[in-house]
Design a protein around this motif. Structure first.
Motif, PDB file in Angstrom:
ATOM      1  N   SER A 202     -32.960 -24.040  -7.805  1.00 39.33           N
ATOM      2  CA  SER A 202     -33.093 -24.433  -9.205  1.00 39.33           C
ATOM      3  C   SER A 202     -31.696 -24.768  -9.724  1.00 39.33           C
ATOM      4  O   SER A 202     -30.845 -25.217  -8.955  1.00 39.33           O
TER       5      SER A 202
ATOM      6  N   SER B 180     -36.024 -22.274 -14.645  1.00 38.29           N
ATOM      7  CA  SER B 180     -37.456 -21.981 -14.725  1.00 38.29           C
ATOM      8  C   SER B 180     -37.789 -20.959 -15.795  1.00 38.29           C
ATOM      9  O   SER B 180     -38.950 -20.820 -16.172  1.00 38.29           O
TER      10      SER B 180
ATOM     11  N   ALA C 235     -37.085 -26.745  -7.253  1.00 37.31           N
ATOM     12  CA  ALA C 235     -36.627 -27.958  -6.587  1.00 37.31           C
ATOM     13  C   ALA C 235     -36.809 -27.779  -5.084  1.00 37.31           C
ATOM     14  O   ALA C 235     -36.427 -26.739  -4.543  1.00 37.31           O
TER      15      ALA C 235
ATOM     16  N   GLU D 184     -35.523 -31.523 -11.021  1.00 39.45           N
ATOM     17  CA  GLU D 184     -35.715 -31.017  -9.656  1.00 39.45           C
ATOM     18  C   GLU D 184     -34.969 -31.884  -8.652  1.00 39.45           C
ATOM     19  O   GLU D 184     -34.299 -31.380  -7.738  1.00 39.45           O
TER      20      GLU D 184
ATOM     21  N   ALA E 108     -42.812 -26.217  -6.463  1.00 44.03           N
ATOM     22  CA  ALA E 108     -42.406 -27.332  -7.311  1.00 44.03           C
ATOM     23  C   ALA E 108     -43.450 -27.623  -8.379  1.00 44.03           C
ATOM     24  O   ALA E 108     -43.125 -27.814  -9.557  1.00 44.03           O
TER      25      ALA E 108
END
Length: 376
Positions: free
Chosen positions: A136, A253, A358, A276, A352
């Motif tokens: 991330s 996130s 990512a 991402e 994802a």
């Protein structure tokens, strides 16, 4: 941001569809040999024959993605229960794992050399391995009345978090945000109070980019007295959101509706917001595997190598840490199967789609699958 039932259902549906595709023998449309290898490794496991309970915890950055992975994996392994405690943070997760309380630990910082040595007491002579599982970015979040877009560079970020810049209308911030009316509001810094891999990723970036300003080494512990400390990523996000003139850092996130700054890539004059694709590009440019032992996948990140506007400048890489040889062979089998699912192309797509993770570069997934295949 709690993981919704609808999202869990989506994770299950996606995992099932992808698993069926992987088993079809047509390669699932993958254009990468290494990703296909990782997928086949996961698909070869008869998840339905597994049973047991996995106990784990640590990285709060992994909280949402672990819920997605758990839902999708348990849809295929109905007799497996997975408990992941996000409240510990990376530091607490590693401590509990070293004490033998967890089957694996989630951490945003690979085991230190000392911890890697300590792991031989926990695991036996074969020791442990760090497996990169989640990618991330560290977002710089802020709350400032009247300002909904903000550019920051590494020098200014380091100066703010070190306490050298104390008001929002400071000339250094104004120079990066021409045309934006910045108030004289005092800057209130918010940081993690617990041992945090997110802090380690963030301070790695600060020290690599601005060593003359950020004179502290990278660490899981916040190194100075600037600002207020809060427990967990959610504590930082909630405190920033509740104030005005606040700024903090958190895994992308976990930021929910918080506003994040765009960050300059090096000294290019290009300011990049998180995506991402930008996180994947960032790790591809800056990360190299530097094993601490056989099968270990510790990654060294050099943010000074991030050099184009396709990459987000502050990557966050998170690991799951486990023993190479388990005292209970069934626990080893189930843990390796679950983590093998995570690093398969199916698992990465679940992360994802349902948690904004990512995708890890294919070369990382292939090496992770190879290491997990040797766990017993």
């Amino acid at each position: 941001m709690k993981f919704k039932n609808a999202a869990a259902a989506g994770a299950i549906a996606l995992a099932t569809a992808l698993a069926l595709s992987a088993c079809s023998g047509n390669g699932g449309g993958s254009d990468s040999t290494s990703t296909a290898t990782a997928s086949k490794t996961a698909a070869a496991v008869d998840y339905s024959s597994l049973s047991g309970t996995l106990t784990a915890g640590g990285s709060s950055a992994q909280a949402n993605v672990q819920q997605a992975w758990t839902a999708a994996f348990q849809a295929q392994a109905g007799n497996v229960k997975i408990n992941y405690d996000k409240s510990q943070g990376s530091g607490g997760g590693v401590t509990n794992w070293l004490n033998g309380s967890y089957d694996f630990a989630g951490t945003d910082a690979a085991l230190s050399a000392d911890q890697f040595t300590q792991a031989k007491t926990t695991c036996g002579a074969d020791g442990a391995v760090n497996i990169p599982v989640y990618l991330s970015g560290v977002s710089i979040i802020y709350k400032l009345s009247g300002v909904d877009k903000l550019n920051l560079d590494s020098k200014t970020i380091a100066s703010i978090f070190s306490g050298a810049i104390t008001t929002w209308n400071d000339p250094a911030i104004a120079a990066l945000n021409k045309g934006v009316t910045l108030p004289s509001t005092p800057i209130s810094v918010v940081h993690r109070s617990d041992g945090s891999g997110t802090t380690n990723n963030f301070t790695t970036y600060l020290h690599q980019q601005q060593p003359s300003i950020w004179t502290w080494d990278a660490s899981t512990a916040w190194p100075n007295s600037t600002g207020s400390g809060q427990q967990g990523g959610s504590g930082v996000v909630n405190t920033v959101e509740a104030g005005d003139g606040t700024i903090g850092y958190a895994d992308q996130s976990s930021i929910g509706t918080a506003t994040a700054a765009a960050v300059e890539v090096g000294t290019s004059g290009k300011f990049v917001s998180y995506s991402e694709a930008a996180a994947t590009e960032s790790l591809a440019q800056s990360g190299s595997i530097t094993p601490q032992g056989k099968g270990d996948l510790t990654v060294t990140i050099d943010t000074t190598k991030i050099n184009n506007a396709k990459a987000y400048p502050i990557p966050l890489l998170s690991y799951d840490v486990l023993c190479k040889t388990f005292k209970d062979s069934n626990q080893g089998k189930v843990t390796a199967a679950y983590l093998g699912f995570i690093v398969s192309s199916t698992g990465q797509q679940v992360g994802a789609k349902n948690a904004g993770a990512a995708p890890l570069p294919d070369s990382f997934l292939s090496k992770a699958a190879e290491t997990l295949a040797s766990v017993k």
